[in-house]
Design a protein around this motif. Structure first.
Motif, PDB file in Angstrom:
ATOM      1  N   VAL A  44       0.840  -1.189   0.000  1.00 33.80           N
ATOM      2  CA  VAL A  44       0.000   0.000   0.000  1.00 33.80           C
ATOM      3  C   VAL A  44       0.874   1.237   0.000  1.00 33.80           C
ATOM      4  O   VAL A  44       1.718   1.411   0.892  1.00 33.80           O
ATOM      5  CB  VAL A  44      -0.938   0.014   1.224  1.00 33.80           C
ATOM      6  N   GLY A  45       0.693   2.086  -0.996  1.00 32.26           N
ATOM      7  CA  GLY A  45       1.463   3.312  -1.059  1.00 32.26           C
ATOM      8  C   GLY A  45       1.045   4.145  -2.246  1.00 32.26           C
ATOM      9  O   GLY A  45       0.311   3.682  -3.140  1.00 32.26           O
ATOM     10  N   ALA A  46       1.511   5.404  -2.259  1.00 31.27           N
ATOM     11  CA  ALA A  46       1.163   6.311  -3.345  1.00 31.27           C
ATOM     12  C   ALA A  46       1.671   5.768  -4.669  1.00 31.27           C
ATOM     13  O   ALA A  46       2.817   5.348  -4.793  1.00 31.27           O
ATOM     14  CB  ALA A  46       1.756   7.688  -3.071  1.00 31.27           C
ATOM     15  N   THR A  77     -24.971  -1.567  -3.408  1.00 25.98           N
ATOM     16  CA  THR A  77     -24.321  -0.294  -3.076  1.00 25.98           C
ATOM     17  C   THR A  77     -23.204  -0.548  -2.072  1.00 25.98           C
ATOM     18  O   THR A  77     -23.321  -1.407  -1.186  1.00 25.98           O
ATOM     19  CB  THR A  77     -25.318   0.713  -2.494  1.00 25.98           C
ATOM     20  N   LEU A  78     -22.119   0.219  -2.213  1.00 24.56           N
ATOM     21  CA  LEU A  78     -20.957   0.110  -1.335  1.00 24.56           C
ATOM     22  C   LEU A  78     -20.655   1.479  -0.753  1.00 24.56           C
ATOM     23  O   LEU A  78     -20.489   2.451  -1.493  1.00 24.56           O
ATOM     24  CB  LEU A  78     -19.738  -0.400  -2.112  1.00 24.56           C
ATOM     25  N   ALA A  79     -20.598   1.567   0.579  1.00 21.95           N
ATOM     26  CA  ALA A  79     -20.265   2.823   1.269  1.00 21.95           C
ATOM     27  C   ALA A  79     -18.984   2.599   2.057  1.00 21.95           C
ATOM     28  O   ALA A  79     -18.957   1.818   3.019  1.00 21.95           O
ATOM     29  CB  ALA A  79     -21.403   3.239   2.192  1.00 21.95           C
ATOM     30  N   TRP A  80     -17.911   3.308   1.657  1.00 15.94           N
ATOM     31  CA  TRP A  80     -16.582   3.079   2.216  1.00 15.94           C
ATOM     32  C   TRP A  80     -16.263   4.077   3.316  1.00 15.94           C
ATOM     33  O   TRP A  80     -16.657   5.250   3.235  1.00 15.94           O
ATOM     34  CB  TRP A  80     -15.522   3.189   1.129  1.00 15.94           C
ATOM     35  N   THR A  81     -15.535   3.631   4.329  1.00 17.09           N
ATOM     36  CA  THR A  81     -14.933   4.505   5.332  1.00 17.09           C
ATOM     37  C   THR A  81     -13.436   4.249   5.286  1.00 17.09           C
ATOM     38  O   THR A  81     -12.958   3.165   5.668  1.00 17.09           O
ATOM     39  CB  THR A  81     -15.483   4.208   6.734  1.00 17.09           C
ATOM     40  N   LEU A  82     -12.680   5.268   4.778  1.00 15.07           N
ATOM     41  CA  LEU A  82     -11.239   5.121   4.538  1.00 15.07           C
ATOM     42  C   LEU A  82     -10.481   6.247   5.232  1.00 15.07           C
ATOM     43  O   LEU A  82     -11.037   7.321   5.504  1.00 15.07           O
ATOM     44  CB  LEU A  82     -10.950   5.147   3.040  1.00 15.07           C
ATOM     45  N   PRO A  83      -9.197   6.033   5.533  1.00 15.64           N
ATOM     46  CA  PRO A  83      -8.405   7.085   6.186  1.00 15.64           C
ATOM     47  C   PRO A  83      -8.227   8.297   5.267  1.00 15.64           C
ATOM     48  O   PRO A  83      -8.402   8.201   4.040  1.00 15.64           O
ATOM     49  CB  PRO A  83      -7.060   6.393   6.452  1.00 15.64           C
ATOM     50  N   PRO A  84      -7.868   9.448   5.834  1.00 22.56           N
ATOM     51  CA  PRO A  84      -7.582  10.622   4.992  1.00 22.56           C
ATOM     52  C   PRO A  84      -6.467  10.320   4.001  1.00 22.56           C
ATOM     53  O   PRO A  84      -5.512   9.604   4.304  1.00 22.56           O
ATOM     54  CB  PRO A  84      -7.139  11.681   6.024  1.00 22.56           C
ATOM     55  N   VAL A 121      -4.263   5.973  -3.354  1.00 28.50           N
ATOM     56  CA  VAL A 121      -3.604   6.312  -2.085  1.00 28.50           C
ATOM     57  C   VAL A 121      -2.741   7.547  -2.323  1.00 28.50           C
ATOM     58  O   VAL A 121      -1.875   7.564  -3.212  1.00 28.50           O
ATOM     59  CB  VAL A 121      -2.729   5.141  -1.585  1.00 28.50           C
ATOM     60  N   GLY A 122      -2.996   8.582  -1.540  1.00 27.14           N
ATOM     61  CA  GLY A 122      -2.266   9.836  -1.705  1.00 27.14           C
ATOM     62  C   GLY A 122      -0.876   9.778  -1.105  1.00 27.14           C
ATOM     63  O   GLY A 122      -0.558   8.911  -0.290  1.00 27.14           O
ATOM     64  N   PRO A 123      -0.031  10.741  -1.469  1.00 26.14           N
ATOM     65  CA  PRO A 123       1.364  10.739  -0.968  1.00 26.14           C
ATOM     66  C   PRO A 123       1.445  10.974   0.526  1.00 26.14           C
ATOM     67  O   PRO A 123       2.458  10.635   1.150  1.00 26.14           O
ATOM     68  CB  PRO A 123       2.027  11.875  -1.759  1.00 26.14           C
ATOM     69  N   GLY A 124       0.412  11.519   1.127  1.00 26.53           N
ATOM     70  CA  GLY A 124       0.463  11.801   2.559  1.00 26.53           C
ATOM     71  C   GLY A 124       0.153  10.623   3.451  1.00 26.53           C
ATOM     72  O   GLY A 124       0.255  10.723   4.677  1.00 26.53           O
ATOM     73  N   PHE A 125      -0.226   9.502   2.860  1.00 28.78           N
ATOM     74  CA  PHE A 125      -0.591   8.340   3.686  1.00 28.78           C
ATOM     75  C   PHE A 125       0.684   7.655   4.181  1.00 28.78           C
ATOM     76  O   PHE A 125       1.507   7.202   3.385  1.00 28.78           O
ATOM     77  CB  PHE A 125      -1.426   7.351   2.864  1.00 28.78           C
TER      78      PHE A 125
END
Length: 715
Positions: A44-46, A77-84, A121-125
């Motif tokens: 997992v990474g940007a 339907t899919l409702a996601w809860t993900l980190p910033p 996945v953004g660079p800040g993760f």
């Protein structure tokens, strides 16, 4: 200890399947196995490839739906809860198949299905693990449809590859409709159809038989196959516009398919010309209700066997329901008449049991057939019709008059019929069983709610078996008593006392008539109830005129003619009165703290974070009325609801109501009474037992926090 207290632990056990388990990667129901999976071959990474997906493994015969479900159904339907810093895309829908349902056409999937979603996945993760939460909702159908949902959690290590589901993702990618370079499509409105032209198809597709699936919902007739022809390398097709269409898209999204190909070709055809006028929205009571958030079904985990056991014990307890008491008096008369003739007693018990079982199966078969045809119906549906209520009131009036001695069947029936009835007393026992089911069917005893809810999810043969066992349970006490020799010693020998007892048994019949008149009044208003009373009066006069032994031939003919005229006049008054429903204000009115239920009202309260208690009831459900008067209308119980800030709603199912039927189905029930507490933050409502007590309600409310300020009647 009271019966409700004894039943409370079992009722909570039955309600347990309604409450979602703690979130996990897998959710199992009797119809599907759903699992949250991931594919992160580089960790997992940007900038690294990452995909999530919901795997739905359908049991044989069950299916779920595409983004355009067709003429019925709902898409998953899919409702996601993900980190910033982490974002999920839309579902990438595999190419579906056609799912014909009679004259309708749906689109969806069976077998194993993966719905993949690309994740950025953004660079800040920089967390060590990617923690994922998913709330998914899907509709799964076979002969019946069950809304289901699940809450899933999954943690992916940042530095470790996750590729255990690579084959599933590869198969899903192979089934995704694809854009093909050089392929173009154009659409033109031509009256009640769309003329489609597709150019640039691959060489191995040209000249082949193709099919077309509309990804844009609400515009084309789903069940109409395209009228297609090849013109060289161009594929031309005429597509029928849905006369009840709800959309007028500027671009038609389509999927072109070929037999043997796992994936179709995506088309986007710009539409020229004016679409026909949109259809007016439906406003009838039979219109499909707006889809509400599905709940896990209340199916027994073990499948058929637990349902059969619940049905048997529910049928036995059905004999304790108030609505069955009047018919039981007829059985007591039969026992008294044959108590000292073991052969006749046993034969009568067997005939009664046969009448009960056959009637349950016949009524269930009719219910399943109507539901398969798209009707929104549940258990006790026949008493939602004023005509059926009136017919039962007339039947019980005649039975009561006969028991009271107002008329004798031998004076009304032809002599050959009367003689046949005397030669075949078992027919009376069988018909008593039929009558018992007719009156008992509106009731839902303990254990029955869960077993009937499961039955609605089974194949027709298995569902009918559940209802047959339900009837066997209801007949079992009388069958056992008929075969028990010592029973004869408990009853006095036939004598004059039986004549008095027979007259006394007329009064429970008349009490049932009072209840049925009240039920019809709830359905058709005061005019409908008055018309029924007039009809019953005319019927009583006709029974006396034709069946009284003391009247001579001339008097019988004269009074009989008057009786026929009265019956005709009262029917002419009654039928129109029963056909028209009372004003909405009369059928759905506030009663003190209780407000009328509606799907919109419930959704609004849920959005506000309010705790809601719903009483699913009907005027023809005697158990409902007993619970209402002994528990739900008590001042201390209402005060407890107010102290907890609970909003009270009453869903009146006296007349057919598709929205209430749909909500009962979401709760895994097909009849009333049902009592459900909807608590914010809980995935599924708490469902109470069918026989309420104030103590059970207080136990249910005990873990709710007190209201900040006690509320009165809800706004």
């Amino acid at each position: 200890m009271s019966l409700p207290r004894l039943l409370l632990p079992l009722a909570l056990l039955l309600a347990a399947p309604l409450v979602s388990a703690a979130p996990a990667a897998v959710v199992q129901t009797p119809q599907v196995r759903a699992e949250l999976v991931a594919h992160a071959p580089e960790g997992v990474g940007a900038g690294k490839p990452l995909a999530l997906g919901l795997v739905i493994r359908h049991q044989d015969g069950w299916h779920s739906y595409w983004k355009n479900p067709g003429d019925s159904g709902l898409p998953t339907t899919l409702a996601w809860t993900l980190p910033p810093g982490v974002a999920a895309g839309d579902i990438e829908w595999p190419t579906p198949k056609r799912l014909p349902v009679g004259p309708l056409m749906n689109f969806g999937y069976d077998g194993t299905l993966l719905l993949p979603v690309a994740v950025q996945v953004g660079p800040g993760f920089d967390a060590r693990t990617l923690d994922i939460r998913l709330h998914a909702e899907w509709l799964v159908c076979k002969e019946v449809c069950i809304p289901e949902s699940g809450d899933f959690v999954l943690s992916l290590p940042r530095e470790q590859a996750t590729a255990g589901s690579a084959a599933l993702f590869e198969a899903a990618r192979a089934a995704l409709p694809r854009r093909v370079a050089g392929v173009s499509a154009a659409a033109r409105i031509d009256g009640d159809s769309v003329q489609l032209s597709v150019k640039g198809l691959p060489a191995d597709w040209q000249g082949q038989a193709l099919d077309l699936l509309p990804a844009t919902a609400g515009a084309l007739r789903n069940a109409a196959r395209p009228e297609a022809a090849w013109a060289g390398a161009d594929w031309n097709a005429r597509l029928a516009i849905d006369p009840q269409r709800t959309a007028a898209p500027e671009t038609l999204e389509l999927v072109l398919t070929r037999a043997g190909e796992p994936a179709g070709i995506e088309l986007a055809a710009a539409v020229t010309g004016a679409w026909p006028a949109l259809a007016a929205p439906e406003t009838t009571e039979t219109a499909e209700p707006a889809a509400a958030a599905p709940l896990p079904p209340a199916a027994a985990e073990g499948g058929l066997l637990p349902a059969l056991l619940l049905a048997f014990f529910g049928g036995m307890l059905l004999n304790l329901m108030p609505c069955v008491f009047p018919v039981l008096s007829l059985k007591v008369l039969g026992f008294a008449a044959h108590a000292h003739d073991r052969g006749k007693l046993l034969a009568g018990g067997l005939a009664y049991a046969a009448g009960v079982v056959v009637s349950f199966v016949a009524l269930a078969g009719l219910l399943l057939a109507l539901r398969a045809g798209g009707e929104q119906l549940g258990w006790g549906f026949q008493l939602q019709q004023p005509g059926v209520v009136a017919a039962l009131a007339a039947l019980f009036t005649l039975i009561g008059l006969n028991l009271a001695g107002v008329f004798e069947l031998g004076s009304v029936l032809p002599s050959s019929w009367a003689a046949a009835r005397a030669r075949h007393p078992l027919v009376d026992s069988l018909l008593t069983g039929v009558l018992a089911v007719a009156v008992a069917s509106p009731c839902t005893a303990p254990f029955m709610g869960a077993s009937l809810g499961v039955a609605m999810t089974l194949a027709p043969a298995q569902a009918l078996l559940v209802f047959a066992v339900l009837g066997l349970g209801m007949a079992a006490p009388y069958l056992l008593a008929s075969a028990w020799p010592r029973l004869a010693g408990w009853l006095p020998r036939p004598g004059v006392w039986m004549l008095h007892f027979k007259v006394a048994m007329a009064f429970p019949m008349f009490a049932t008539v009072v209840w049925l008149v009240w039920v019809l009044g709830q359905q058709a208003g005061i005019d409908g109830a008055a018309a029924l009373l007039a009809l019953l009066l005319a019927l009583a006069f006709a029974a006396w005129a034709f069946g009284a032994r003391t009247l001579g031939t001339r008097a019988r003919v004269g009074f009989g003619a008057v009786a026929v005229l009265l019956l005709g006049a009262t029917l002419a008054w009654a039928l129109p009165a029963w056909h028209e429903a009372p004003p909405a204000a009369a059928s759905a009115r506030a009663e003190g703290d209780w407000q009328p239920w509606s799907a919109e009202r419930a959704a609004t309260l849920a959005a506000e974070g309010r705790t809601v208690f719903v009483d699913f009831t009907a005027a023809w459900c005697v158990t409902c009325q007993v619970n209402k008067r002994t528990t739900l209308s008590r001042a201390d119980v209402l005060a407890e609801f107010r102290s907890r800030g609970v909003v009270l709603l009453r869903a009146d199912w006296t007349r057919r109501d598709a929205a209430i039927t749909a909500e009962l189905a979401r709760l895994g029930r097909s009849g009333v009474p049902v009592y459900a507490l909807y608590v914010p933050g809980e995935a599924a409502p708490r469902v109470l037992s069918e026989i309420l007590s104030p103590g059970e309600v207080r136990t249910m409310l005990a873990d709710l926090p007190p209201a900040a300020a006690p509320v009165g009647a809800p706004a």
